[in-house]
Design an enzyme around this catalytic site. Structure first.
Site, PDB file in Angstrom:
ATOM      1  N   THR A 159       0.867  -1.186   0.000  1.00 34.02           N
ATOM      2  CA  THR A 159       0.000   0.000   0.000  1.00 34.02           C
ATOM      3  C   THR A 159       0.898   1.228   0.000  1.00 34.02           C
ATOM      4  O   THR A 159       1.978   1.210   0.585  1.00 34.02           O
ATOM      5  CB  THR A 159      -0.889  -0.009   1.265  1.00 34.02           C
ATOM      6  OG1 THR A 159      -1.841  -1.055   1.137  1.00 34.02           O
ATOM      7  CG2 THR A 159      -1.610   1.314   1.478  1.00 34.02           C
ATOM      8  N   ARG A 187     -14.825  -5.949  -2.100  1.00 35.22           N
ATOM      9  CA  ARG A 187     -14.343  -5.599  -0.750  1.00 35.22           C
ATOM     10  C   ARG A 187     -13.675  -4.220  -0.804  1.00 35.22           C
ATOM     11  O   ARG A 187     -12.874  -3.941  -1.687  1.00 35.22           O
ATOM     12  CB  ARG A 187     -13.352  -6.658  -0.267  1.00 35.22           C
ATOM     13  CG  ARG A 187     -12.709  -6.366   1.103  1.00 35.22           C
ATOM     14  CD  ARG A 187     -11.341  -5.711   0.970  1.00 35.22           C
ATOM     15  NE  ARG A 187     -10.625  -5.672   2.237  1.00 35.22           N
ATOM     16  CZ  ARG A 187      -9.505  -4.978   2.434  1.00 35.22           C
ATOM     17  NH1 ARG A 187      -8.989  -4.276   1.447  1.00 35.22           N
ATOM     18  NH2 ARG A 187      -8.909  -4.989   3.588  1.00 35.22           N
ATOM     19  N   THR A 210      -1.365   2.167   6.676  1.00 36.39           N
ATOM     20  CA  THR A 210      -1.229   0.926   5.910  1.00 36.39           C
ATOM     21  C   THR A 210      -1.413  -0.253   6.860  1.00 36.39           C
ATOM     22  O   THR A 210      -1.176  -0.118   8.054  1.00 36.39           O
ATOM     23  CB  THR A 210       0.166   0.851   5.246  1.00 36.39           C
ATOM     24  OG1 THR A 210       0.422  -0.494   4.849  1.00 36.39           O
ATOM     25  CG2 THR A 210       1.282   1.269   6.185  1.00 36.39           C
TER      26      THR A 210
END
Ligand code: GLY
Length: 288
Positions: A159, A187, A210
């Protein structure tokens, strides 16, 4: 005011030695892009957006090109962006076929009618605003395809995010991710959720998070961390306290970057590693 910037490349398992140099140079490049904007008098918002674009375009981070795959073998990206001066936000969740979803989040913010678009509607909005399209397979790297085929659900981080302080005292934060490996289609994780993955208030601080998205949402981690700085409280301590709050509440794994209006920073994580690039006491630091 002296500008400040932190970029991150995710928290998680340690980066394999063979990938370390390339990830380090990716974080360095993203930092330089954002830093050049700030030292030329640009805004914190532009700095975090362009730093995030650089990391979305880098194949070794889990955002944009190089995103991990859903259980169906597709790429669905989550992004959020916040301007701490105007409190404007833009977020997109589970978007497909967009080259740079951070630009889409910015377009949502600029349009201003809504703050959060998902899926098909967000993709239509991207087409209407002329944002670069990417065919599904253009965002899938061989490495992520192999991981998907091997049904890997854990792995090194990816991320990405950034927080910045500009010379006018404005703070901004951005976060972008392909989410978690093998996630269900549809999701949406913390990176798309203002207050969980991203938060900025120019009078207090800015944060990008993150880690385990479900846990981070439960803990509203980004807003919690920023609120812990209210009244000029110590930034590094606020970051540690916020992370301790998450661990106590959910046992989740996470990392976060924080900046306050004086440029004081906090970078903490409870995972094995977290990639980040920033300036500290006039020196550039990059770690993975
Ligand atoms: N923090 C990234 C995710 O869980 O989607």
């Amino acid at each position: 005011m002296t500008p400040a910037l932190i970029v991150h490349g995710g928290a998680g398992a340690a980066t394999p030695p063979a990938l370390q140099a390339e990830r380090r140079s990716g974080l360095t490049a993203a930092f330089e892009v954002g830093w050049n904007i700030l030292v030329q008098g640009g805004t914190a918002l532009d700095a975090v957006v362009q730093a995030t674009v650089t990391l979305e375009d880098h194949p070794l981070f889990n955002a944009g090109l190089g995103s991990c795959l859903t259980e169906d073998g597709t790429v669905e990206v989550d992004v959020s962006l916040m301007d701490g001066t105007t409190f404007q936000t833009g977020a997109v969740g589970a978007v497909r076929n967009i080259k740079n979803a951070i630009q889409l989040a910015r377009a949502v913010m600029t349009d201003g009618r809504h703050v959060f678009l998902v899926g098909e509607g967000a993709e239509r909005f991207a087409r209407e605003h002329g944002l670069p399209h990417a065919a599904e397979d253009e965002l899938i790297t061989e490495r992520q395809y192999q991981r998907w085929q091997a049904q890997q659900t854990t792995g090194e981080p990816g991320t990405v995010g950034a927080v910045a302080l500009d010379s006018a005292g404005g703070l901004a934060a951005a976060t972008s991710t392909g989410g978690v490996m093998g996630k269900r289609s549809g999701r949406v994780g913390d990176s798309a959720v203002i207050g969980a993955g991203t938060y900025a208030d120019s009078t207090i601080g800015a944060c990008s998070v993150t880690g385990d998205g479900e846990h981070i949402i439960r803990a509203t981690l980004a807003r919690t961390a920023v609120e812990l700085m209210r009244g000029g409280k110590d930034t590094a301590q606020a970051a540690r306290t916020a992370l301790a709050h998450l661990t106590r509440q959910t046992q989740g794994e996470a990392g976060l970057i924080l900046l306050d209006p004086f440029g004081r920073s906090g970078v903490v994580y409870n995972a094995e590693s977290m990639g980040a690039a920033f300036r500290s006491e006039g020196r550039f630091v990059v770690r993975i």
